[in-house]
Scaffold this active site. Structure first.
Site, PDB file in Angstrom:
ATOM      1  N   THR A  29       0.857  -1.183   0.000  1.00 55.42           N
ATOM      2  CA  THR A  29       0.000   0.000   0.000  1.00 55.42           C
ATOM      3  C   THR A  29       0.898   1.239   0.000  1.00 55.42           C
ATOM      4  O   THR A  29       1.950   1.260   0.627  1.00 55.42           O
ATOM      5  CB  THR A  29      -0.934   0.034   1.220  1.00 55.42           C
ATOM      6  OG1 THR A  29      -0.178   0.175   2.423  1.00 55.42           O
ATOM      7  CG2 THR A  29      -1.780  -1.234   1.283  1.00 55.42           C
ATOM      8  N   ASN A  32       3.356   4.069  -4.531  1.00 58.50           N
ATOM      9  CA  ASN A  32       3.577   5.009  -5.626  1.00 58.50           C
ATOM     10  C   ASN A  32       4.607   6.076  -5.306  1.00 58.50           C
ATOM     11  O   ASN A  32       4.994   6.848  -6.190  1.00 58.50           O
ATOM     12  CB  ASN A  32       2.251   5.693  -5.998  1.00 58.50           C
ATOM     13  CG  ASN A  32       1.665   6.463  -4.830  1.00 58.50           C
ATOM     14  OD1 ASN A  32       1.327   5.864  -3.806  1.00 58.50           O
ATOM     15  ND2 ASN A  32       1.523   7.762  -4.963  1.00 58.50           N
ATOM     16  N   SER A  33       5.067   6.143  -4.050  1.00 52.96           N
ATOM     17  CA  SER A  33       6.066   7.159  -3.704  1.00 52.96           C
ATOM     18  C   SER A  33       6.842   6.726  -2.464  1.00 52.96           C
ATOM     19  O   SER A  33       6.490   5.748  -1.800  1.00 52.96           O
ATOM     20  CB  SER A  33       5.391   8.511  -3.439  1.00 52.96           C
ATOM     21  OG  SER A  33       4.567   8.439  -2.292  1.00 52.96           O
ATOM     22  N   TYR A 187      -1.184  11.274  15.576  1.00 48.23           N
ATOM     23  CA  TYR A 187      -0.300  10.485  14.716  1.00 48.23           C
ATOM     24  C   TYR A 187       0.375   9.390  15.531  1.00 48.23           C
ATOM     25  O   TYR A 187       0.441   8.229  15.107  1.00 48.23           O
ATOM     26  CB  TYR A 187       0.760  11.378  14.066  1.00 48.23           C
ATOM     27  CG  TYR A 187       1.764  10.617  13.229  1.00 48.23           C
ATOM     28  CD1 TYR A 187       1.361   9.943  12.077  1.00 48.23           C
ATOM     29  CD2 TYR A 187       3.104  10.554  13.592  1.00 48.23           C
ATOM     30  CE1 TYR A 187       2.281   9.240  11.302  1.00 48.23           C
ATOM     31  CE2 TYR A 187       4.027   9.859  12.831  1.00 48.23           C
ATOM     32  CZ  TYR A 187       3.608   9.206  11.687  1.00 48.23           C
ATOM     33  OH  TYR A 187       4.520   8.498  10.929  1.00 48.23           O
TER      34      TYR A 187
END
Length: 316
Positions: A29, A32-33, A187
């Site tokens: 997941t 892409n970066s 977070y």
């Protein structure tokens, strides 16, 4: 907390230890970066079949093109669109993968959001960092678990040294931070949830006699879009300033991900990542887990709450 360890030598774990991954299927997941992209590059260079899951189709296609440059003829790379902030999207994406694959050797839950300055909610009404970083992945892993079980594979969560930050327990009475929202504390809670999830998952897997194992890693202070697109205000400014001196490239941050995904000597429920400066950088080895990250009562409670919130009932 115990001192860090360097079981792979003073220079830490390196990509040269990555074994041949021929025939192995991998899901990442957020591939892409950042560190997810770098991990995918390494794995396809070792003959793996990798599928990245991400929100944006244009970015997904660009990432596939980049990863393909590192792929061997025996490897493959493709993508599936998924928004972890929507349980409906997670279910649809998992169903897409289930229809086209029979086994899954490595499930690498890497995507995440970091230190969102203003409290927001997911499409399902969860505080966004907890919803994306933990609950979305909890459902995704539950749906793909049968394929991992068939492969006797690995499930990996990318946590953070932030699981040690300020909050020594999950706020079960206020998971959405309706009162006193803090970007850093929320977070930290989401990363603590990642840690507790892996502990409870491994406990359940072994109790059931499963050959699947659960792993947890962190990337240290990797210079990725996470720091630039998440924090706001003074926190973003501090990230930029300190990042110039303390951060390392995503290719170094991704080492712990590939270690857990591929190294036959990787140990379950061992916190792999950079070991120096409190885990911010340095060679990759074993880093300490906070005592509250090993609280099995809290881990069991979080599991039950997560099943209720997502409707994801694990068959373990």
């Amino acid at each position: 907390m115990t001192k860090y360890k360097l079981p792979f030598g003073k220079n830490g774990w390196g990509y040269e230890r990555t074994p041949d991954m021929s025939g192995k299927t991998v899901v990442i997941t957020g591939g892409n970066s950042g560190i997810g992209l770098e991990a995918a590059k390494v794995l396809v260079s070792k003959n793996a079949h990798v599928t990245i899951f991400c929100r944006n189709e244009e970015k997904a296609k660009d990432a596939v093109a980049q990863i393909n440059e590192h792929a061997t003829p025996a490897a493959s790379i493709d993508y599936v669109l998924m928004d972890l902030a929507s349980l409906e999207s997670v279910r649809a994406a998992a169903d897409t993968y289930l229809k086209t694959h029979e086994t899954l050797d490595v499930l690498l839950n890497n995507a995440g959001l970091m230190m969102i300055p203003t409290r927001t909610l997911t499409k399902d009404g969860f505080e966004t960092q907890f919803g994306v970083n933990h609950l979305g992945h909890f459902l995704f892993a539950q749906m793909l678990y049968p394929l991992v079980e068939k492969a006797k594979g690995r499930i990996i969560a990318v946590s953070s040294i932030a699981h040690r930050w300020g909050l020594e327990r999950i706020k079960f009475e206020d998971l959405n931070f309706d009162e006193g929202y803090s970007s850093t504390v929320s977070y930290g809670q989401s990363k603590l949830a990642n840690m507790l999830f892996i502990h409870e998952l491994q406990h359940r897997l072994k109790a059931a006699g499963s050959a699947v194992d659960a792993y947890v890693v962190h990337p240290g202070y990797a210079d990725t879009n996470l720091q630039r697109t998440g924090p706001g205000g003074i926190e973003k400014w501090l990230m930029v300033v300190f990042g110039r001196f303390l951060s390392h490239p995503p290719s170094h941050g991704a080492k712990s991900l590939v270690l857990a995904a591929a190294d036959p000597e990787a140990k379950p429920v061992t916190f792999y990542g950079p070991v120096k400066r409190g885990g911010l950088g340095g060679p990759v080895g074993e880093t300490p887990i906070a005592p509250w990250g090993r609280d099995m009562d809290a881990a069991a409670k979080l599991w039950h709450v997560s099943e209720e919130l997502t409707g994801a009932k694990w068959d373990i």
